[in-house]
Design an enzyme around this catalytic site. Structure first.
Site, PDB file in Angstrom:
ATOM      1  N   GLU A  83      14.519  -4.470  -6.815  1.00 36.51           N
ATOM      2  CA  GLU A  83      13.619  -4.523  -7.964  1.00 36.51           C
ATOM      3  C   GLU A  83      12.475  -5.508  -7.756  1.00 36.51           C
ATOM      4  O   GLU A  83      11.848  -5.958  -8.716  1.00 36.51           O
ATOM      5  CB  GLU A  83      14.409  -4.894  -9.221  1.00 36.51           C
ATOM      6  CG  GLU A  83      15.472  -3.890  -9.606  1.00 36.51           C
ATOM      7  CD  GLU A  83      16.240  -4.304 -10.839  1.00 36.51           C
ATOM      8  OE1 GLU A  83      15.690  -4.179 -11.947  1.00 36.51           O
ATOM      9  OE2 GLU A  83      17.389  -4.749 -10.698  1.00 36.51           O
TER      10      GLU A  83
ATOM     11  N   SER B  39      17.312  -1.227 -13.199  1.00 33.91           N
ATOM     12  CA  SER B  39      16.142  -0.353 -13.259  1.00 33.91           C
ATOM     13  C   SER B  39      16.464   1.096 -12.895  1.00 33.91           C
ATOM     14  O   SER B  39      15.607   1.831 -12.418  1.00 33.91           O
ATOM     15  CB  SER B  39      15.020  -0.876 -12.341  1.00 33.91           C
ATOM     16  OG  SER B  39      14.482  -2.065 -12.839  1.00 33.91           O
TER      17      SER B  39
ATOM     18  N   TYR C 128       8.742   3.084 -15.139  1.00 33.62           N
ATOM     19  CA  TYR C 128       7.635   2.330 -14.538  1.00 33.62           C
ATOM     20  C   TYR C 128       6.476   3.158 -13.990  1.00 33.62           C
ATOM     21  O   TYR C 128       5.401   2.616 -13.756  1.00 33.62           O
ATOM     22  CB  TYR C 128       8.174   1.466 -13.385  1.00 33.62           C
ATOM     23  CG  TYR C 128       9.289   0.528 -13.793  1.00 33.62           C
ATOM     24  CD1 TYR C 128       9.057  -0.520 -14.682  1.00 33.62           C
ATOM     25  CD2 TYR C 128      10.572   0.705 -13.302  1.00 33.62           C
ATOM     26  CE1 TYR C 128      10.082  -1.367 -15.060  1.00 33.62           C
ATOM     27  CE2 TYR C 128      11.609  -0.148 -13.674  1.00 33.62           C
ATOM     28  CZ  TYR C 128      11.358  -1.182 -14.551  1.00 33.62           C
ATOM     29  OH  TYR C 128      12.368  -2.016 -14.925  1.00 33.62           O
TER      30      TYR C 128
ATOM     31  N   ARG D 110      18.845  -8.002 -23.094  1.00 37.49           N
ATOM     32  CA  ARG D 110      18.696  -6.675 -23.670  1.00 37.49           C
ATOM     33  C   ARG D 110      19.979  -5.891 -23.448  1.00 37.49           C
ATOM     34  O   ARG D 110      20.596  -5.988 -22.384  1.00 37.49           O
ATOM     35  CB  ARG D 110      17.535  -5.942 -22.990  1.00 37.49           C
ATOM     36  CG  ARG D 110      16.890  -4.853 -23.808  1.00 37.49           C
ATOM     37  CD  ARG D 110      15.878  -4.069 -23.001  1.00 37.49           C
ATOM     38  NE  ARG D 110      16.546  -3.187 -22.051  1.00 37.49           N
ATOM     39  CZ  ARG D 110      16.220  -3.090 -20.759  1.00 37.49           C
ATOM     40  NH1 ARG D 110      15.246  -3.827 -20.258  1.00 37.49           N
ATOM     41  NH2 ARG D 110      16.865  -2.249 -19.971  1.00 37.49           N
TER      42      ARG D 110
ATOM     43  N   ASP E 141      21.559  -1.960 -23.609  1.00 36.60           N
ATOM     44  CA  ASP E 141      21.213  -0.546 -23.649  1.00 36.60           C
ATOM     45  C   ASP E 141      22.388   0.267 -24.173  1.00 36.60           C
ATOM     46  O   ASP E 141      23.542   0.030 -23.792  1.00 36.60           O
ATOM     47  CB  ASP E 141      20.820  -0.052 -22.262  1.00 36.60           C
ATOM     48  CG  ASP E 141      19.611  -0.784 -21.704  1.00 36.60           C
ATOM     49  OD1 ASP E 141      18.812  -1.307 -22.511  1.00 36.60           O
ATOM     50  OD2 ASP E 141      19.463  -0.843 -20.470  1.00 36.60           O
TER      51      ASP E 141
ATOM     52  N   GLU F  50      24.857  -0.928 -20.671  1.00 37.38           N
ATOM     53  CA  GLU F  50      24.824  -2.147 -19.871  1.00 37.38           C
ATOM     54  C   GLU F  50      24.072  -3.244 -20.598  1.00 37.38           C
ATOM     55  O   GLU F  50      23.356  -2.996 -21.570  1.00 37.38           O
ATOM     56  CB  GLU F  50      24.175  -1.889 -18.510  1.00 37.38           C
ATOM     57  CG  GLU F  50      22.729  -1.432 -18.581  1.00 37.38           C
ATOM     58  CD  GLU F  50      22.155  -1.178 -17.194  1.00 37.38           C
ATOM     59  OE1 GLU F  50      21.826  -2.155 -16.506  1.00 37.38           O
ATOM     60  OE2 GLU F  50      22.032  -0.001 -16.803  1.00 37.38           O
TER      61      GLU F  50
ATOM     62  N   ASN G 117      21.435  -6.527 -19.889  1.00 43.15           N
ATOM     63  CA  ASN G 117      20.458  -7.062 -18.933  1.00 43.15           C
ATOM     64  C   ASN G 117      20.141  -8.509 -19.299  1.00 43.15           C
ATOM     65  O   ASN G 117      19.686  -8.775 -20.417  1.00 43.15           O
ATOM     66  CB  ASN G 117      19.173  -6.231 -18.969  1.00 43.15           C
ATOM     67  CG  ASN G 117      19.422  -4.774 -18.653  1.00 43.15           C
ATOM     68  OD1 ASN G 117      19.398  -4.371 -17.512  1.00 43.15           O
ATOM     69  ND2 ASN G 117      19.683  -3.975 -19.689  1.00 43.15           N
TER      70      ASN G 117
ATOM     71  N   GLY H   4      12.912  -6.628 -17.900  1.00 43.79           N
ATOM     72  CA  GLY H   4      11.518  -6.562 -17.499  1.00 43.79           C
ATOM     73  C   GLY H   4      10.578  -7.174 -18.526  1.00 43.79           C
ATOM     74  O   GLY H   4      10.843  -7.151 -19.729  1.00 43.79           O
TER      75      GLY H   4
END
Length: 315
Positions: free
Chosen positions: A23, A155, A221, A260, A262, A275, A277, A281
């Protein structure tokens, strides 16, 4: 509430960006955005790429704190956190244990399952013992459609959807090129949500839609076809339910400061954790800044709020 101290109180700040994980490019973009915000606030901030410099230079160059914006291995998995603790340099975000847990999708699943938190059925495959002849049975056990994920990548790198044994075998072999352990998870057919967390508070949830098979690296992205809805459109009761679930899941993995979570929602309205994070990002397309904006927090305020935790850690 965002507390902006006099810029001098932060001292010299290293923005840890880049690194050598898969990443790296996303981390460089996130790091540049964070650095720009810190400089805009008058803070003495400098980029620091551990792939190009020894971390011991943090001491020799008199850095007083570190803003970790390294995504993936080496920055989000507890390794850098442990090094900074050895160097006695305050840093942003989750500590060693929480970083390691959240980075490992398999361990995250085990912790959440132990806490009776909702997560999709799954199997864990090991590179040394994997037998492609097992794929048909795995598919049957998990409902006929699955997501394949390397255990330690972010990602959506190395992820794929599989609907038959041949697809599953190929997806697993590809995932093994990234990781020795691969998670095969029952596919949840429904919308995907994410909840940003900032200092113990859940920010407004975001719902993502993409014409891609799933919300993959390209959707995140490289394309303009992904749509983001914030507020997500959930009724207030479900928004509050999702916020509580995300906070509980984050804290269960020893998450701290910011991050974060998800989540998928199936056709029956049930939420399932995907998951957590710990260094999400921070690019112009990233989700945490979008949620913060909806909550009335500018990007610069968000960055300062995250950095302020390093002052608390010194007390």
């Amino acid at each position: 509430m965002i507390e902006m101290h006099d810029a001098s109180v932060y001292g010299k700040v290293a923005v840890l960006l880049g690194g050598d994980s898969a990443e790296r490019e996303v981390s460089l973009a996130s790091g540049r955005a964070v650095l720009s915000a810190l400089l805009e606030a008058g803070i003495d901030a400098h980029p620091f790429d551990p792939a190009e410099r020894s971390i011991h230079e943090l001491l020799s160059d008199n850095f007083e704190r570190a803003f970790i914006i390294l995504h993936g291995r080496g920055g989000e998995d507890g390794v850098m956190q442990g090094a900074l603790e050895q160097l006695d340099i305050p840093y942003t975000g989750t500590g060693v244990l929480g970083s390691a847990l959240a980075m490992d999708k398999v361990l995250s699943k085990l912790v959440w399952s132990a806490r009776d938190l909702p997560t999709a059925d799954y199997r864990v495959l090991d590179k040394q013992t994997f037998n492609a002849n097992e794929c048909a049975q795995i598919l049957e056990d998990l409902g006929g459609s699955v997501m394949v994920k390397p255990s330690h990548e972010g990602s959506s790198i190395g992820m794929a959807k599989a609907n038959n044994a041949e697809q599953l075998a190929r997806a697993v072999e590809d995932a093994f090129s990234y990781d020795d352990n691969v998670l095969v998870e029952a596919y949840i057919n429904g919308p995907e949500y994410t909840v940003a967390i900032l200092n113990g508070q859940a920010l407004p949830s975001i719902r993502m839609t993409s014409p891609n098979v799933f919300y993959d690296y390209e959707a995140k992205y490289q394309t303009n076809t992904t749509q983001y809805f914030c507020p997500s459109g959930l009724p207030m009761a479900q928004e509050q339910q999702l916020a509580r679930l995300a906070l509980t899941a984050f804290e269960a993995l020893s998450g701290k400061g910011w991050g974060r979570v998800d989540v998928m929602r199936d056709n029956n309205g049930n939420f399932f954790l995907l998951e957590s994070n710990t260094v999400p990002g921070m690019t112009e397309k990233s989700l945490v800044p979008k949620a913060a904006k909806q909550a009335g927090i500018s990007f610069t305020q968000l960055v300062i709020n995250i950095l302020n935790e390093t002052l608390e850690n010194q007390k």
